[in-house]
Enzyme design. Structure first.
Site, PDB file in Angstrom:
ATOM      1  N   SER A 137    -111.840  50.829 -46.403  1.00 48.75           N
ATOM      2  CA  SER A 137    -113.244  51.024 -46.019  1.00 48.75           C
ATOM      3  C   SER A 137    -113.552  52.514 -46.053  1.00 48.75           C
ATOM      4  CB  SER A 137    -113.445  50.511 -44.591  1.00 48.75           C
ATOM      5  OG  SER A 137    -114.751  50.794 -44.133  1.00 48.75           O
ATOM      6  N   TYR A 150    -111.489  49.992 -35.136  1.00 46.14           N
ATOM      7  CA  TYR A 150    -111.685  49.554 -36.532  1.00 46.14           C
ATOM      8  C   TYR A 150    -111.251  50.677 -37.473  1.00 46.14           C
ATOM      9  CZ  TYR A 150    -113.960  47.746 -40.768  1.00 46.14           C
ATOM     10  OH  TYR A 150    -114.213  47.294 -42.046  1.00 46.14           O
TER      11      TYR A 150
END
Ligand SMILES: NC(=O)c1ccc[n+]([C@@H]2O[C@H](COP(=O)([O-])OP(=O)(O)OC[C@H]3O[C@@H](n4cnc5c(N)ncnc54)[C@H](OP(=O)(O)O)[C@@H]3O)[C@@H](O)[C@H]2O)c1
Length: 237
Positions: A137, A150
């Site tokens: 990501s 995260y």
């Protein structure tokens, strides 16, 4: 390089980026083994693809990686690639974050990816070739307030991917990461309405990530794209 006839396991195939990637790779002639928990979604996706099979399961089940590798061989007689893509996104402030949900996310986004990677890589090492591609990501490259855990899972995916790429250089086994920016999927469905990203700041269709996965996989054997960052051009962060 043609992908026709090659076999890939796609985790998180029931939705979003995994689903779009199954569609794009299937159109190249790849055979997809689809996994995720939602059997019905996987089966209806498989019915729209060329050659595809379903092996459903929870990615945190330690038995799942070996079951997937065995199923790929039984159904298709070979295994060429793994797209490690299943993931969830739980965020929140120190005061409000659900610690159990955060720790579950660590198991889904990182522990399960590690288990899946090592089983597949041992298989690829024995056959002397194979391709591991992980979904990281933008959040694996930079941090954001309230995203810390995260971020940690995706930084970990980036670190593992880069270490494995170096370890396996020259073995015929290739390793890469695709790092999406904001993409229109079901990842944020459980977020409160007022915390969602502003669509005016850009959101990619999952097909944009799927096309990047295809591009990385199609490179000739002497070319590596260790990481591909794909973002909406309007994303400000
Ligand atoms: N969307 C974005 O903006 C964005 C940006 C950067 C990175 N990513 C990454 O992209 C990947 C795919 O997410 P997405 O955006 O496509 O979201 P999505 O539409 O919510 O898809 C997530 C997929 O992961 C699977 N999954 C979740 N928990 C699972 C579990 N316990 N066991 C098995 N499968 C599980 C889901 O399948 P089931 O529910 O059927 O189990 C689903 O297929 C994730 O790793 C995410 O972190 C997304």
């Amino acid at each position: 390089m043609s992908l026709e006839g090659q076999v890939i396991i796609i985790t998180g195939a029931s939705s979003g980026i995994g689903k779009a990637t199954a569609g794009v790779l299937s159109r190249t002639g790849m055979k997809c083994l689809l996994t995720g928990r939602s059997v019905e979604k996987l089966e209806s996706l498989a019915a729209t693809l060329g050659e595809a099979a379903v092996c459903a399961g929870d990615i945190t089940d330690p038995q799942l990686p070996e079951r997937l590798i065995a199923t790929a061989q039984e159904r298709f007689g070979r295994l060429d690639a793994l797209f490690n893509n299943a993931g969830i996104m739980n965020i929140g402030s120190v005061e409000e974050a659900d610690i159990e949900a955060l720790c579950h996310m660590i198991r889904v986004n990182y522990e399960a990816l590690v288990r899946m990677s090592y089983h597949a890589l041992r298989f690829f090492r024995k056959q002397g070739r194979g391709f591991l591609i992980n979904t990281s990501s933008l959040a694996g490259l930079k941090t954001f307030p309230r995203f810390g855990v995260y971020n940690g899972t995706k930084f970990a995916v980036e670190a593992l991917t880069d270490s494995l790429r170096m370890e396996l250089a020259g073995t015929g086994v290739r390793v890469a990461a695709v790092a999406p920016g904001r993409t229109r999927t079901h990842l944020f469905d459980h977020w409160p309405e007022d915390q969602r990203f502003d669509p005016a700041d850009g959101m990619l269709d999952p097909e944009a990530i799927a096309n990047a996965v295809r591009f990385v996989l199609e490179q000739p054997e002497d070319v590596a794209i260790p990481r591909m960052l794909v973002m909406p051009s309007r994303q400000p962060t």
